[in-house]
Design a protein around this motif. Structure first.
Motif, PDB file in Angstrom:
ATOM      1  N   ASN A 137      -5.794   3.951   7.599  1.00  0.00           N
ATOM      2  CA  ASN A 137      -4.626   3.397   8.278  1.00  0.00           C
ATOM      3  C   ASN A 137      -4.804   1.919   8.599  1.00  0.00           C
ATOM      4  OD1 ASN A 137      -3.267   5.850   8.214  1.00  0.00           O
ATOM      5  ND2 ASN A 137      -4.045   6.483  10.207  1.00  0.00           N
ATOM      6  N   LYS A 138      -5.989   1.549   8.981  1.00  0.00           N
ATOM      7  CA  LYS A 138      -6.301   0.146   9.283  1.00  0.00           C
ATOM      8  C   LYS A 138      -6.165  -0.703   8.031  1.00  0.00           C
ATOM      9  CE  LYS A 138     -10.190  -2.566  10.913  1.00  0.00           C
ATOM     10  NZ  LYS A 138     -11.557  -2.502  11.437  1.00  0.00           N
ATOM     11  N   THR A 139      -6.673  -0.193   6.904  1.00  0.00           N
ATOM     12  CA  THR A 139      -6.618  -0.913   5.636  1.00  0.00           C
ATOM     13  C   THR A 139      -5.170  -1.077   5.176  1.00  0.00           C
ATOM     14  OG1 THR A 139      -8.774  -0.034   5.024  1.00  0.00           O
ATOM     15  CG2 THR A 139      -7.434  -0.906   3.231  1.00  0.00           C
ATOM     16  N   GLU A 140      -4.367  -0.031   5.336  1.00  0.00           N
ATOM     17  CA  GLU A 140      -2.956  -0.076   4.938  1.00  0.00           C
ATOM     18  C   GLU A 140      -2.160  -1.078   5.774  1.00  0.00           C
ATOM     19  OE1 GLU A 140      -1.503   3.911   5.187  1.00  0.00           O
ATOM     20  OE2 GLU A 140      -2.823   4.611   3.581  1.00  0.00           O
ATOM     21  N   SER A 141      -2.519  -1.242   7.036  1.00  0.00           N
ATOM     22  CA  SER A 141      -1.776  -2.149   7.905  1.00  0.00           C
ATOM     23  C   SER A 141      -2.239  -3.603   7.773  1.00  0.00           C
ATOM     24  CB  SER A 141      -1.861  -1.689   9.354  1.00  0.00           C
ATOM     25  OG  SER A 141      -3.180  -1.791   9.821  1.00  0.00           O
ATOM     26  N   ASP A 142      -3.366  -3.832   7.113  1.00  0.00           N
ATOM     27  CA  ASP A 142      -3.855  -5.223   6.953  1.00  0.00           C
ATOM     28  C   ASP A 142      -3.175  -5.960   5.845  1.00  0.00           C
ATOM     29  OD1 ASP A 142      -5.596  -4.938   9.022  1.00  0.00           O
ATOM     30  OD2 ASP A 142      -7.366  -4.593   7.789  1.00  0.00           O
TER      31      ASP A 142
END
Length: 89
Positions: free
Chosen positions: A84-89
């Motif tokens: 989720n963190k990677t997708e939001s970056d």
């Protein structure tokens, strides 16, 4: 300090500060491993990583399969967080 006498009756064990299921045969303690490997992590990443390490290292001496399942829970939680963190970056 709280002590518990081990079954052989010879050696007192400090179940609060140095429980045997959190120590290697050489005396290395899980808390020191967690501290070393999470020093640069923050928040849930540090928490999940610490729990993964804890459950993986203690499973043969404490709760067996239950601890492995707990480790899996925290691994999945960390993977979801990172994805989720990677997708939001």
């Amino acid at each position: 300090m709280e002590y518990k006498i081990v079954e052989d009756g010879k050696k007192p064990v400090d179940m609060v500060n140095h429980p045997p299921h959190y120590q290697s045969k050489s005396g290395l303690e899980v808390i020191n491993v967690i501290e070393a490997f999470t020093a640069d992590l923050k928040g849930i990443e540090a928490t999940d990583t610490g729990n993964i390490i804890k459950y993986i290292l203690r499973w043969p001496n404490k709760n067996g399969l239950e601890d492995l399942k707990k480790a899996r829970f925290y691994i999945n939680h960390l993977i979801n967080h990172i994805e989720n963190k990677t997708e939001s970056d």
